[in-house]
Design a protein around this motif. Structure first.
Motif, PDB file in Angstrom:
ATOM      1  N   UNK A  33       0.831  -1.210   0.000  1.00 21.57           N
ATOM      2  CA  UNK A  33       0.000   0.000   0.000  1.00 21.57           C
ATOM      3  C   UNK A  33       0.863   1.257   0.000  1.00 21.57           C
ATOM      4  N   UNK A  34       2.135   1.110   0.354  1.00 21.63           N
ATOM      5  CA  UNK A  34       3.043   2.257   0.368  1.00 21.63           C
ATOM      6  C   UNK A  34       3.823   2.389  -0.933  1.00 21.63           C
ATOM      7  N   UNK A  35       3.444   1.624  -1.938  1.00 19.35           N
ATOM      8  CA  UNK A  35       4.156   1.695  -3.218  1.00 19.35           C
ATOM      9  C   UNK A  35       4.144   3.102  -3.817  1.00 19.35           C
ATOM     10  N   UNK A  36       2.993   3.819  -3.819  1.00 16.69           N
ATOM     11  CA  UNK A  36       3.036   5.198  -4.339  1.00 16.69           C
ATOM     12  C   UNK A  36       3.951   6.118  -3.533  1.00 16.69           C
ATOM     13  N   UNK A  37       4.059   5.873  -2.210  1.00 12.38           N
ATOM     14  CA  UNK A  37       4.964   6.685  -1.406  1.00 12.38           C
ATOM     15  C   UNK A  37       6.420   6.392  -1.778  1.00 12.38           C
ATOM     16  N   UNK A  38       6.699   5.146  -2.117  1.00  8.15           N
ATOM     17  CA  UNK A  38       8.019   4.813  -2.663  1.00  8.15           C
ATOM     18  C   UNK A  38       8.225   5.594  -3.961  1.00  8.15           C
ATOM     19  N   UNK A  39       7.144   5.728  -4.735  1.00 10.08           N
ATOM     20  CA  UNK A  39       7.207   6.525  -5.955  1.00 10.08           C
ATOM     21  C   UNK A  39       7.557   7.978  -5.675  1.00 10.08           C
ATOM     22  N   UNK A  40       7.055   8.511  -4.546  1.00  9.60           N
ATOM     23  CA  UNK A  40       7.449   9.868  -4.148  1.00  9.60           C
ATOM     24  C   UNK A  40       8.957   9.968  -4.000  1.00  9.60           C
ATOM     25  N   UNK A  41       9.521   8.985  -3.308  1.00 11.19           N
ATOM     26  CA  UNK A  41      10.955   9.008  -3.022  1.00 11.19           C
ATOM     27  C   UNK A  41      11.765   8.921  -4.311  1.00 11.19           C
ATOM     28  N   UNK A  42      11.417   7.944  -5.149  1.00 11.50           N
ATOM     29  CA  UNK A  42      12.132   7.781  -6.421  1.00 11.50           C
ATOM     30  C   UNK A  42      11.914   8.993  -7.311  1.00 11.50           C
ATOM     31  N   UNK A 141       6.174   9.187 -11.313  1.00  7.81           N
ATOM     32  CA  UNK A 141       6.613   8.052 -10.503  1.00  7.81           C
ATOM     33  C   UNK A 141       5.587   7.703  -9.425  1.00  7.81           C
ATOM     34  N   UNK A 142       4.919   8.702  -8.896  1.00  6.27           N
ATOM     35  CA  UNK A 142       3.915   8.445  -7.859  1.00  6.27           C
ATOM     36  C   UNK A 142       2.646   7.835  -8.444  1.00  6.27           C
ATOM     37  N   UNK A 143       2.086   8.485  -9.459  1.00  5.50           N
ATOM     38  CA  UNK A 143       0.827   8.026 -10.050  1.00  5.50           C
ATOM     39  C   UNK A 143       0.959   6.640 -10.666  1.00  5.50           C
ATOM     40  N   UNK A 144       2.084   6.369 -11.305  1.00  2.00           N
ATOM     41  CA  UNK A 144       2.245   5.095 -12.019  1.00  2.00           C
ATOM     42  C   UNK A 144       2.329   3.893 -11.086  1.00  2.00           C
ATOM     43  N   UNK A 145       2.495   4.133  -9.795  1.00  2.00           N
ATOM     44  CA  UNK A 145       2.560   3.014  -8.849  1.00  2.00           C
ATOM     45  C   UNK A 145       1.212   2.688  -8.234  1.00  2.00           C
ATOM     46  N   UNK A 146       0.165   3.393  -8.657  1.00  2.00           N
ATOM     47  CA  UNK A 146      -1.197   3.043  -8.251  1.00  2.00           C
ATOM     48  C   UNK A 146      -1.811   1.952  -9.137  1.00  2.00           C
ATOM     49  N   UNK A 147      -1.673   1.989 -10.463  1.00  5.26           N
ATOM     50  CA  UNK A 147      -2.264   0.952 -11.321  1.00  5.26           C
ATOM     51  C   UNK A 147      -1.928  -0.490 -10.937  1.00  5.26           C
ATOM     52  N   UNK A 148      -0.679  -0.823 -10.536  1.00  2.00           N
ATOM     53  CA  UNK A 148      -0.432  -2.206 -10.113  1.00  2.00           C
ATOM     54  C   UNK A 148      -1.326  -2.641  -8.956  1.00  2.00           C
ATOM     55  N   UNK A 149      -1.621  -1.725  -8.034  1.00  2.00           N
ATOM     56  CA  UNK A 149      -2.492  -2.060  -6.913  1.00  2.00           C
ATOM     57  C   UNK A 149      -3.926  -2.276  -7.367  1.00  2.00           C
ATOM     58  N   UNK A 180      -3.984   4.557  -0.489  1.00  2.00           N
ATOM     59  CA  UNK A 180      -2.879   4.588  -1.449  1.00  2.00           C
ATOM     60  C   UNK A 180      -3.187   5.493  -2.634  1.00  2.00           C
ATOM     61  N   UNK A 181      -4.475   5.630  -2.994  1.00  2.00           N
ATOM     62  CA  UNK A 181      -4.851   6.551  -4.074  1.00  2.00           C
ATOM     63  C   UNK A 181      -4.587   7.992  -3.667  1.00  2.00           C
ATOM     64  N   UNK A 182      -4.885   8.311  -2.417  1.00  2.00           N
ATOM     65  CA  UNK A 182      -4.635   9.669  -1.928  1.00  2.00           C
ATOM     66  C   UNK A 182      -3.149   9.995  -1.991  1.00  2.00           C
TER      67      UNK A 182
END
Length: 247
Positions: A33-42, A141-149, A180-182
């Motif tokens: 669920x923290x995948x988009x937050x990882x996207x923030x970091x990357x 990087x953030x938005x693109x990590x929501x579709x896998x979820x 995770x969407x937020x």
């Protein structure tokens, strides 16, 4: 404290960034669920590298360096999945063959061509944005990590063997998706409001991709999730850059 541990698990699994050594990897599925937050970091680190490089070299050079930084930070985790999907679905003729090809560690012609075209699109689209390229990287990087979820929520994991991506076997609930969407959509506030429309093609393409995976292999694999992220990122760049011409 539990949520912080889940975040550290996600960072440790999806990136090469250092995290505390003692982690409870039995909770790894919940950490997705923290995948988009990882996207923030990357996204932040690649955006920073692109911004700094722009002072020394032309924008395309900064974009390429930013992509290199992203690959170094993630170990090409998602790009590897994209290449495997290209090889598997390009060369496989049934579910068994597709899954076998995707599990093979070697990259084939389809994967090679797919990656070349993927990076060509990223470099072209981001370079065309000039000074806005760092913002596009952060948001993309953030938005693109929501579709896998979203795929994980709708479909089942199709492998039954103990593969390297077994940790991906998790079905987010409604509360997880809202949370995770937020996180995923928050960086969009950095772009003009019209860019919200870029989400529509991202969702549509991801839905079609999910149907394609389901029709051919009955669900998804970890490689499919990686491909979903890469496709979503490029579709966002395509859509947002188109909308940018009206801003």
């Amino acid at each position: 404290m539990t949520q912080l541990k889940l975040l550290l698990l996600a960072v440790g699994f999806y990136t090469r960034l250092p995290v505390p050594a003692l982690q409870n990897y039995s909770q790894l599925p919940q950490s997705t669920v923290y995948l988009p937050l990882v996207g923030w970091i990357i996204g932040a680190l690649t955006a920073l590298s692109c911004y700094l490089a722009d002072y020394l070299w032309p924008t395309p050079v900064g974009v390429i360096l930013a992509l290199i930084v992203g690959i170094l930070l993630t170990g090409a985790f998602h790009e590897d999945g994209f290449a495997d999907v290209c090889d598997g679905f390009g060369g496989g003729y049934n579910k068994t063959r597709i899954l076998a090809i995707m599990k093979d560690s070697y990259i084939g012609v389809y994967g090679t061509v797919g990656l070349l075209l993927l990076f060509a699109l990223k470099i072209s689209l981001l370079s065309a944005q000039g000074n806005s390229a760092p913002l596009f990287l952060l948001v993309g990087h953030s938005i693109s990590r929501l579709p896998p979820l979203l795929l994980m929520r709708q479909y089942d994991y199709t492998r039954i063997d103990n593969s390297k991506v077994a940790a991906a076997v998790y079905k987010p609930n409604g509360q997880d998706l809202v949370f995770t969407s937020a996180i995923a959509l928050l960086p969009l506030a950095l772009l003009p409001s019209l860019c919200l429309l870029a989400l529509v093609p991202v969702i549509i393409i991801n839905t079609l991709l999910g149907h394609y995976f389901y029709r051919h292999i009955g669900g998804y694999t970890g490689d499919c999730l990686g491909a979903s992220q890469q496709v979503a990122e490029v579709v966002f760049y395509l859509s947002a850059s188109t909308l940018w011409t009206f801003i």
